[in-house]
Design a protein around this motif. Structure first.
Motif, mmCIF file in Angstrom:
data_model
loop_
_atom_site.group_PDB
_atom_site.id
_atom_site.type_symbol
_atom_site.label_atom_id
_atom_site.label_comp_id
_atom_site.label_asym_id
_atom_site.label_seq_id
_atom_site.Cartn_x
_atom_site.Cartn_y
_atom_site.Cartn_z
ATOM 1 N N ILE A 79 0.807 -1.230 0.000
ATOM 2 C CA ILE A 79 0.000 0.000 0.000
ATOM 3 C C ILE A 79 0.833 1.270 0.000
ATOM 4 O O ILE A 79 0.283 2.359 -0.122
ATOM 5 C CB ILE A 79 -0.997 0.037 1.185
ATOM 6 N N GLU A 132 0.445 10.789 -1.463
ATOM 7 C CA GLU A 132 0.643 10.161 -2.765
ATOM 8 C C GLU A 132 -0.565 10.374 -3.683
ATOM 9 O O GLU A 132 -1.689 10.501 -3.207
ATOM 10 C CB GLU A 132 0.931 8.663 -2.598
ATOM 11 N N GLU A 222 -6.089 1.044 11.642
ATOM 12 C CA GLU A 222 -6.353 1.532 13.000
ATOM 13 C C GLU A 222 -7.720 1.125 13.539
ATOM 14 O O GLU A 222 -7.848 0.709 14.692
ATOM 15 C CB GLU A 222 -6.217 3.069 13.032
HETATM 16 C C1 LIG Z 1 -1.718 3.215 6.700
HETATM 17 C C2 LIG Z 1 -2.522 3.226 5.479
HETATM 18 C C3 LIG Z 1 -3.830 2.740 5.490
HETATM 19 C C4 LIG Z 1 -4.523 2.308 6.755
HETATM 20 O O1 LIG Z 1 -4.773 3.425 7.542
HETATM 21 P P1 LIG Z 1 -5.600 3.330 8.927
HETATM 22 O O2 LIG Z 1 -5.882 4.735 9.290
HETATM 23 O O3 LIG Z 1 -4.697 2.642 9.890
HETATM 24 O O4 LIG Z 1 -6.819 2.557 8.642
HETATM 25 C C5 LIG Z 1 -4.525 2.713 4.297
HETATM 26 N N1 LIG Z 1 -3.954 3.129 3.148
HETATM 27 C C6 LIG Z 1 -2.697 3.591 3.088
HETATM 28 C C7 LIG Z 1 -2.139 4.027 1.775
HETATM 29 C C8 LIG Z 1 -1.932 3.674 4.244
HETATM 30 O O5 LIG Z 1 -0.686 4.154 4.182
#
Ligand SMILES: *Cc1c(COP(=O)(O)O)cnc(C)c1O
Length: 365
Positions: A79, A132, A222
């Protein structure tokens, strides 16, 4: 048992995942479980899959490798946009990745061709949070560049809000993502099957909007792990907020004056605190420091107050709480504190499959 240690209740993670999956399913939205805050723990990943997550995602290849031991059919998404230098490894370890850069896509295509694979690509779109993402005006061209490569498959578009500038997901920015999906589909005669609307910050929007448009996936970390939503850091109704507990051991306990004496300057980590109290405090020192956890987001038991923390010492005011040297205190964690505890080699991680039963004792690195 060894301290400090981070206890992980996998049943609670499974419960949180299932609750969110069940709430989002009627809206046509799947959950990609994000494991990065747990360093890609296979135990946590498996709990997310049991809870109904459609696939797993992580920001780092090392973590995705740890997840590779799970069921082959579980998709693994990188991700964070891949490093150019790692493109070859990305196509071997991840089944898909979120991308923005033409040079990286070219390297992914070359890597996929070398390993005789097809790598799934989600293009990330900039919708205002300024981390991004490709500018909306450039998305059609960028999609075309992916479509024409035989070893890449354009499966969808995505975006990420809230993380960099706190931009809130709403009908406007999510609607724009839907419109871009339709434009890309029309331009190339393809169907996009993965429209990844964002992270835990999207939950409020996704569960309350009239129309989710084409958004069919959220990437949730989270909210699953801590049961909180990141926009206001409030607990989410029906979710467990104590899947993770950090346990520390007392190494000194006693009565001390509330006020220090001698001339005062800076402390180990910045300005001295304002000391409001006079008289004495029942103080305990715990063998826990900034090398183990972030003081912001460390949640003490009710009635106990954190007075300060240096590299290796946590000082608390015990209030009326009984504690003897060698005994332990249990702390809740916010996101930053969880990440620090997970990455500290000094903190032992204990994962329990069923509440009350230790499944595995793992020391990370
Ligand atoms: C960390 C991240 C998530 C998850 O984020 P949460 O707030 O922990 O749900 C989703 N997408 C990307 C690109 C991230 O970097």
């Amino acid at each position: 048992m060894t301290a400090p240690r981070l206890e992980v209740e996998l049943e609670r993670i499974e419960h949180n995942t299932r609750t969110l999956v069940d709430r989002l399913a009627p809206r046509g939205i799947r959950v990609c479980g994000i494991t990065k805050a747990t360093l890609g723990s296979p135990g946590v990943g498996a709990a997310m899959v049991r809870g109904g997550a459609d696939g797993l995602g992580d920001s780092r290849l090392e973590n995705l490798s740890r997840l590779a031991g799970l069921d082959e059919s579980t998709s693994r998404t990188l991700i964070r946009a891949p490093m150019l230098s790692q493109a070859g490894q990305v196509v071997r370890i991840a089944t898909s990745s979120l991308n923005t850069e033409p040079a990286v896509l070219e390297a992914l295509a070359a890597g996929a061709s070398r390993y005789r694979r097809v790598h799934d690509v989600v293009l990330m779109v900039e919708l205002g949070d300024l981390r991004e993402g490709i500018a909306a005006a450039d998305v059609i061209a960028a999609a075309g560049a992916v479509v024409e490569r035989t070893n890449l498959r354009l499966v969808g578009l995505g975006t990420n809000l809230a993380c960099q500038n706190g931009v809130v997901p709403d009908d406007r920015n999510m609607g724009e993502l839907t419109r871009l999906v339709e434009q890309v589909e029309a331009a190339y005669g393809i169907a996009l099957t993965r429209v990844s609307g964002g992270n835990s910050a999207n939950l409020d929007w996704a569960l309350s909007t009239e129309d989710v448009g084409r958004i069919d996936e959220l990437r949730l970390g989270e909210s699953i792990l801590l049961g909180t939503e990141p926009l206001h850091r409030t607990p989410i109704d029906g979710l467990s907020t104590d899947a993770f507990v950090l346990v520390a051991e007392a190494i000194e306990v006693g009565e001390k004056p509330a006020q220090p004496w001698g001339d005062r300057a800076q402390m180990a980590f910045g300005e001295p605190p304002v000391l409001r109290r006079t008289g004495t405090v029942r103080q305990a020192i715990l063998a826990l420091g900034r090398q183990d956890v972030d003081i912001d987001g460390l949640i003490p038991p009710a009635g106990i107050e954190v007075l300060g923390m240096s590299s290796d010492h946590l000082v608390v005011d015990l209030g009326d709480h009984d504690l003897a040297v060698g005994e332990e205190l249990r702390f809740g964690l916010g996101y930053g504190a969880l990440v620090r505890a997970m990455t500290s080699p000094f903190v032992t991680k204990v994962e329990r499959e069923r509440i009350g039963r230790v499944k595995a004792l793992t020391v990370v690195r």
